[in-house]
Design an enzyme around this catalytic site. Sequence first.
Site, mmCIF file in Angstrom:
data_model
loop_
_atom_site.group_PDB
_atom_site.id
_atom_site.type_symbol
_atom_site.label_atom_id
_atom_site.label_comp_id
_atom_site.label_asym_id
_atom_site.label_seq_id
_atom_site.Cartn_x
_atom_site.Cartn_y
_atom_site.Cartn_z
ATOM 1 N N TYR A 42 -14.233 4.442 10.163
ATOM 2 C CA TYR A 42 -12.764 4.371 10.205
ATOM 3 C C TYR A 42 -12.246 4.948 11.527
ATOM 4 O O TYR A 42 -11.441 4.315 12.225
ATOM 5 C CB TYR A 42 -12.225 5.159 9.016
ATOM 6 C CG TYR A 42 -10.723 5.278 8.926
ATOM 7 C CD1 TYR A 42 -9.919 4.173 8.686
ATOM 8 C CD2 TYR A 42 -10.110 6.528 9.039
ATOM 9 C CE1 TYR A 42 -8.540 4.305 8.573
ATOM 10 C CE2 TYR A 42 -8.740 6.664 8.922
ATOM 11 C CZ TYR A 42 -7.958 5.553 8.695
ATOM 12 O OH TYR A 42 -6.592 5.684 8.575
ATOM 13 N N ASP A 101 1.020 -9.216 1.862
ATOM 14 C CA ASP A 101 -0.172 -8.458 1.452
ATOM 15 C C ASP A 101 -1.174 -9.470 0.893
ATOM 16 O O ASP A 101 -0.784 -10.587 0.517
ATOM 17 C CB ASP A 101 0.219 -7.433 0.368
ATOM 18 C CG ASP A 101 -0.756 -6.247 0.303
ATOM 19 O OD1 ASP A 101 -0.353 -5.125 0.653
ATOM 20 O OD2 ASP A 101 -1.918 -6.449 -0.113
ATOM 21 N N ASP A 153 -3.671 -12.910 4.077
ATOM 22 C CA ASP A 153 -4.855 -12.173 4.486
ATOM 23 C C ASP A 153 -4.770 -12.096 6.004
ATOM 24 O O ASP A 153 -4.768 -13.134 6.678
ATOM 25 C CB ASP A 153 -6.123 -12.924 4.039
ATOM 26 C CG ASP A 153 -7.394 -12.195 4.458
ATOM 27 O OD1 ASP A 153 -7.313 -11.300 5.328
ATOM 28 O OD2 ASP A 153 -8.459 -12.534 3.920
ATOM 29 N N GLY A 175 0.817 -1.210 0.000
ATOM 30 C CA GLY A 175 0.000 0.000 0.000
ATOM 31 C C GLY A 175 0.851 1.259 0.000
ATOM 32 O O GLY A 175 2.077 1.213 -0.162
ATOM 33 N N GLN A 176 0.173 2.399 0.208
ATOM 34 C CA GLN A 176 0.859 3.691 0.105
ATOM 35 C C GLN A 176 2.034 3.787 1.079
ATOM 36 O O GLN A 176 3.125 4.204 0.709
ATOM 37 C CB GLN A 176 -0.129 4.846 0.377
ATOM 38 C CG GLN A 176 0.479 6.202 0.066
ATOM 39 C CD GLN A 176 -0.310 7.385 0.621
ATOM 40 O OE1 GLN A 176 -1.235 7.213 1.421
ATOM 41 N NE2 GLN A 176 0.056 8.574 0.206
ATOM 42 N N LYS A 235 -10.315 3.117 14.610
ATOM 43 C CA LYS A 235 -8.983 3.540 15.065
ATOM 44 C C LYS A 235 -9.012 3.867 16.561
ATOM 45 O O LYS A 235 -8.077 3.546 17.295
ATOM 46 C CB LYS A 235 -8.498 4.748 14.260
ATOM 47 C CG LYS A 235 -8.110 4.425 12.815
ATOM 48 C CD LYS A 235 -6.905 3.496 12.732
ATOM 49 C CE LYS A 235 -6.456 3.255 11.302
ATOM 50 N NZ LYS A 235 -5.411 2.223 11.195
HETATM 51 P P1 NAD Z 1 -3.338 1.388 1.689
HETATM 52 O O1 NAD Z 1 -4.787 1.167 1.485
HETATM 53 O O2 NAD Z 1 -2.575 2.143 0.684
HETATM 54 O O3 NAD Z 1 -2.598 -0.005 1.881
HETATM 55 C C1 NAD Z 1 -3.144 -1.057 2.638
HETATM 56 C C2 NAD Z 1 -2.572 -2.366 2.109
HETATM 57 O O4 NAD Z 1 -3.162 -3.415 2.865
HETATM 58 C C3 NAD Z 1 -2.892 -2.616 0.631
HETATM 59 O O5 NAD Z 1 -1.734 -2.965 -0.084
HETATM 60 C C4 NAD Z 1 -3.887 -3.778 0.669
HETATM 61 O O6 NAD Z 1 -3.768 -4.656 -0.435
HETATM 62 C C5 NAD Z 1 -3.498 -4.464 1.966
HETATM 63 N N1 NAD Z 1 -4.598 -5.242 2.536
HETATM 64 C C6 NAD Z 1 -5.928 -4.979 2.479
HETATM 65 N N2 NAD Z 1 -6.613 -5.946 3.090
HETATM 66 C C7 NAD Z 1 -5.711 -6.833 3.556
HETATM 67 C C8 NAD Z 1 -5.814 -8.048 4.285
HETATM 68 N N3 NAD Z 1 -7.010 -8.566 4.622
HETATM 69 N N4 NAD Z 1 -4.689 -8.703 4.614
HETATM 70 C C9 NAD Z 1 -3.472 -8.212 4.235
HETATM 71 N N5 NAD Z 1 -3.308 -7.080 3.525
HETATM 72 C C10 NAD Z 1 -4.427 -6.393 3.199
HETATM 73 O O7 NAD Z 1 -3.184 2.066 3.136
HETATM 74 P P2 NAD Z 1 -1.983 2.966 3.664
HETATM 75 O O8 NAD Z 1 -2.274 4.366 3.294
HETATM 76 O O9 NAD Z 1 -0.683 2.362 3.331
HETATM 77 O O10 NAD Z 1 -2.261 2.865 5.231
HETATM 78 C C11 NAD Z 1 -1.648 1.907 6.057
HETATM 79 C C12 NAD Z 1 -2.119 2.126 7.479
HETATM 80 O O11 NAD Z 1 -1.845 3.478 7.880
HETATM 81 C C13 NAD Z 1 -3.629 1.932 7.696
HETATM 82 O O12 NAD Z 1 -3.843 1.383 8.970
HETATM 83 C C14 NAD Z 1 -4.156 3.341 7.665
HETATM 84 O O13 NAD Z 1 -5.347 3.459 8.397
HETATM 85 C C15 NAD Z 1 -3.035 4.103 8.323
HETATM 86 N N6 NAD Z 1 -3.055 5.521 7.984
HETATM 87 C C16 NAD Z 1 -2.765 5.936 6.709
HETATM 88 C C17 NAD Z 1 -2.811 7.288 6.404
HETATM 89 C C18 NAD Z 1 -2.494 7.794 5.016
HETATM 90 O O14 NAD Z 1 -2.664 9.000 4.751
HETATM 91 N N7 NAD Z 1 -2.054 6.943 4.093
HETATM 92 C C19 NAD Z 1 -3.145 8.219 7.391
HETATM 93 C C20 NAD Z 1 -3.468 7.752 8.671
HETATM 94 C C21 NAD Z 1 -3.394 6.405 8.959
HETATM 95 N N1 SER Z 2 -5.315 9.689 5.133
HETATM 96 C C1 SER Z 2 -6.259 8.975 5.925
HETATM 97 C C2 SER Z 2 -7.611 9.018 5.319
HETATM 98 O O1 SER Z 2 -7.904 10.012 4.680
HETATM 99 C C3 SER Z 2 -6.299 9.541 7.326
HETATM 100 O O2 SER Z 2 -6.301 8.498 8.206
HETATM 101 O O3 SER Z 2 -8.365 8.110 5.497
#
Ligand code: NAD
Ligand code: SER
Length: 316
Positions: free
Chosen positions: A141, A36, A51, A13-14, A145
């Site tokens: 969400y 993943d 998963d 993911g991101q 959290k």
């Molecule tokens: P994302 O959606 O880009 O990546 C999540 C990854 O998890 C994906 O590659 C997806 O394929 C994988 N995934 C989904 N379901 C799955 C499962 N059942 N088993 C295994 N893998 C699975 O999310 P992200 O932006 O990388 O965020 C990662 C974490 O950081 C999350 O908990 C998110 O809530 C938290 N977060 C992100 C942000 C942000 O701006 N990106 C901000 C606050 C919190």
């Molecule tokens: N970047 C995230 C969202 O918009 C914040 O947790 O969901």
Amino acid sequence: MATERILIIGSNGQIGLELAEALRKNYGSENVICSDVRKIENQLEPFETLDILDQNNLHQIVKKYHITQVYLLAALLSATAEKNPKFAWDLNMNGLFNVLDMAKEGLIKKVYWPSSIAVFGPTTPSVLTPQYTVMEPNTIYGISKQAGERYCEYYHQKYGVDVRSIRYPGLIGWKSAPGGGTTDYAVHIYHEALKQQSYECFLSAKTTLPMMYMEDAIRATLSIMEAPADQVKIRSSYNVAGISFNPEEIADSIRKHIPNFSISYKPDFRQTIADSWPQSINDAEAREHWGWKPNYDLDKMTQVMLENLSSPMEGG
Ligand code: NAD
Ligand code: SER
């Protein structure tokens, strides 16, 4: 010192893509196992399809690689979660339980689990939101959290689990695409500015939100995970602040490089989510306890984003 063996769950993911790169540099690529539900092109190895809801497979992988630390990134983000609230709750909570329970059993030594500014809600003071304040999130969400934070603290206090967490703001980087959040516009806008010099934003012009450049977020993550345990005094999750801006301000920053860039506004359901979140964050505790300090402001981030996205190798 014993070698750490790290499992990233949700590594494609991101955040995962950038975190994997940083961890591989620090700990050696053979010691960072990516996992993943989906495999991607140019997949980093070692990789396991996992998963997170499959507890047996998680156990097998942890044993197979003698895992000591887990970074749990798999979750549904704010916008996607609103479309599928029951599944979001299941994934976000049961994924966390599966990892915390393994740590409770002593099978993992350290856990990283990210929280979010989404733990705050419309009744929270929205400017320089403090660590401890009213928390009444009204998105599924944010609710997941907040519950996750409570469980992390509980597992730490009751079972001694070494779990560490940060409330990320919206994250912005050029190496990976965002995965269904409300802050995703702040990544898309750079791609569209370079592609067609215009962008239609799904949030309104004055919607100010806390954000952070990905390099800062990765540094914060590694800092809290590497800090001595007694410095990590908060075991729910830490506020961390980077940059606060609204769509109009990021557009102005882009215009310093692309003068004819134009932005229009067509707010959708994500506006309501954004309106419930803080505008800026007070991160005094993270600064004091483990030395957090961001490096990027809006213009510095814009410059790096545009430079990298316009390079022929990386082009967005
Ligand atoms: P994302 O959606 O880009 O990546 C999540 C990854 O998890 C994906 O590659 C997806 O394929 C994988 N995934 C989904 N379901 C799955 C499962 N059942 N088993 C295994 N893998 C699975 O999310 P992200 O932006 O990388 O965020 C990662 C974490 O950081 C999350 O908990 C998110 O809530 C938290 N977060 C992100 C942000 C942000 O701006 N990106 C901000 C606050 C919190
Ligand atoms: N970047 C995230 C969202 O918009 C914040 O947790 O969901």
